[in-house]
Design a protein around this motif. Structure first.
Motif, mmCIF file in Angstrom:
data_model
loop_
_atom_site.group_PDB
_atom_site.id
_atom_site.type_symbol
_atom_site.label_atom_id
_atom_site.label_comp_id
_atom_site.label_asym_id
_atom_site.label_seq_id
_atom_site.Cartn_x
_atom_site.Cartn_y
_atom_site.Cartn_z
ATOM 1 N N THR A 33 0.833 -1.198 0.000
ATOM 2 C CA THR A 33 0.000 0.000 0.000
ATOM 3 C C THR A 33 0.870 1.251 0.000
ATOM 4 O O THR A 33 2.024 1.222 0.435
ATOM 5 C CB THR A 33 -0.931 0.051 1.223
ATOM 6 O OG1 THR A 33 -0.133 0.116 2.417
ATOM 7 C CG2 THR A 33 -1.842 -1.167 1.283
ATOM 8 N N THR A 64 0.195 5.297 1.254
ATOM 9 C CA THR A 64 -0.752 6.205 1.895
ATOM 10 C C THR A 64 -0.799 7.530 1.147
ATOM 11 O O THR A 64 0.037 7.820 0.283
ATOM 12 C CB THR A 64 -0.371 6.470 3.357
ATOM 13 O OG1 THR A 64 0.840 7.243 3.382
ATOM 14 C CG2 THR A 64 -0.150 5.166 4.104
ATOM 15 N N GLN A 92 4.806 3.954 2.595
ATOM 16 C CA GLN A 92 4.532 2.615 2.102
ATOM 17 C C GLN A 92 4.229 1.668 3.259
ATOM 18 O O GLN A 92 4.787 1.804 4.343
ATOM 19 C CB GLN A 92 5.717 2.094 1.298
ATOM 20 C CG GLN A 92 5.984 2.898 0.025
ATOM 21 C CD GLN A 92 7.070 2.280 -0.824
ATOM 22 O OE1 GLN A 92 7.714 1.311 -0.431
ATOM 23 N NE2 GLN A 92 7.283 2.835 -2.012
ATOM 24 N N LEU A 129 -5.220 -1.811 4.661
ATOM 25 C CA LEU A 129 -5.559 -0.883 3.579
ATOM 26 C C LEU A 129 -5.922 0.511 4.079
ATOM 27 O O LEU A 129 -6.101 1.428 3.266
ATOM 28 C CB LEU A 129 -6.746 -1.432 2.780
ATOM 29 C CG LEU A 129 -6.606 -2.855 2.233
ATOM 30 C CD1 LEU A 129 -7.907 -3.297 1.592
ATOM 31 C CD2 LEU A 129 -5.454 -2.950 1.244
ATOM 32 N N SER A 188 -4.982 4.190 2.627
ATOM 33 C CA SER A 188 -4.159 3.971 1.437
ATOM 34 C C SER A 188 -4.718 4.738 0.244
ATOM 35 O O SER A 188 -5.934 4.852 0.061
ATOM 36 C CB SER A 188 -4.083 2.482 1.102
ATOM 37 O OG SER A 188 -5.351 1.973 0.752
ATOM 38 N N SER A 227 -3.064 0.407 -3.855
ATOM 39 C CA SER A 227 -2.564 -0.874 -3.359
ATOM 40 C C SER A 227 -2.365 -1.838 -4.514
ATOM 41 O O SER A 227 -2.938 -1.671 -5.599
ATOM 42 C CB SER A 227 -3.527 -1.479 -2.330
ATOM 43 O OG SER A 227 -4.772 -1.800 -2.935
#
Length: 315
Positions: free
Chosen positions: A45, A47, A52, A72, A75, A78
């Motif tokens: 993922t 953000t 990361q 998740l 995020s 992804s």
């Protein structure tokens, strides 16, 4: 597994002070693990702030991958990797309360794991998980046993001794036959951590939820709610950890008012009674736990400890 606040999200260890005895576990066969690794993916993922994160996931149906929603959270994008290839999801089905998210792909050439009947689990049975703890490049396997089953929302949260670390959230938890029974979700801090897994039944329910094309958090996970709104088996942790036995007794009594025949509620009541000096009352309650659940090892060893203290060698 990506946490914004480790101290807030991780749960205190729920170990009785009466026992610290690890259970031996038989490792799954290399062939079984090899075949299951074809169902495991690493979740990546990014953000909105550019950070990361990573977690783990398992293929649960054609083009569908299950993981924890907190992997998740926040995020902006992804993807998953498996066998050296990268795949981008097209949609997500989210059950934020139960911390189960399902990622949908268009062409995901991976086989799904087989579900077990996770509603008929037993304490002390062998489990193992396969995932990417610590951001490992290849999936790693950990083995343990079921240590507690906590009734919640028509299923059971599974506590095991099969360990996992940051990066392993969303890793599948398998029974000894390699059937999926849950997902690694949250652990307590410390070297002797406890490990909690959401059940396969919640995964199946999440697979049928409506789909969105964005990750939008709509609820807090059950383990991240305010303390007074968490399940009772979480509310007992802080007073037990601090040795506040009267406070533990209050919570355990309230728990029993809602679930009079719940073995875990009776166990924590007995633990509080023992530490408050009401040994005979505790002894009676530990025996009641075993009448309801003969596989409750903590109560077996608690009774052995009491017998030793009382000089009852035969008992």
């Amino acid at each position: 597994m990506r946490f914004q606040s480790l101290s807030k999200l991780l749960l205190p260890m729920m170990m009785s002070q009466l026992i610290v005895i690890p259970a031996a576990s038989a490792d799954p066969s290399p062939e079984l693990v090899y075949n299951l690794k074809g169902t495991i993916v690493k979740v990546h993922t990014v953000t909105k702030a550019g950070r990361q994160g990573s977690g783990s996931g398992v293929v649960v149906a054609e083009n569908l991958v299950a993981t924890n929603c907190h992997v998740l959270a926040d995020s902006a994008g992804s993807n998953v990797t498996a066998m050296g290839e990268t795949y981008i999801p097209e949609g997500v089905r989210a059950d934020w309360k139960h911390d189960v998210c399902i990622l949908r792909f268009q062409f995901l050439p991976l086989k799904p794991a087989a579900f077990a009947d996770s509603e008929h689990l037993t304490y002390e049975t062998t489990t193992f998980s396969v995932g990417f703890p610590g951001g490992a490049a290849k999936p790693l396997t950990t083995v343990g046993k079921i240590k507690a089953l906590y009734a919640m929302d028509d299923s059971y949260v599974i506590r095991t001794s099969a360990s996992f670390q940051m990066g392993a959230s969303g890793s599948p938890l398998f029974n000894d036959q390699g059937k999926l029974i849950g997902l690694n979700t949250v652990k307590s801090p410390g070297a002797n951590a406890y490990y909690y897994n959401v059940p396969a039944k919640w995964i199946k329910a999440a697979m049928a939820l409506p789909e969105t094309d964005k990750v939008i958090q709509t609820d807090a996970a059950f383990w991240d709610a305010p303390l007074e709104k968490r399940p009772y088996w979480m509310q007992v942790v802080l007073p037990m950890q601090a040795g506040k036995w009267q406070d533990l007794l209050v919570v355990a009594n309230e728990w029993q008012q809602h679930e009079p025949d719940e073995p875990e509620a009776i166990y924590y009541d007995a633990l509080a009674q023992y530490n408050l000096g009401a040994v005979e009352q505790a002894k009676t309650e530990f025996k009641r736990v075993l009448a309801l659940n003969p596989h409750h090892t903590s109560s077996v060893l608690a009774l052995a400890k009491i017998a030793k203290e009382q000089g009852a060698q035969t008992e």
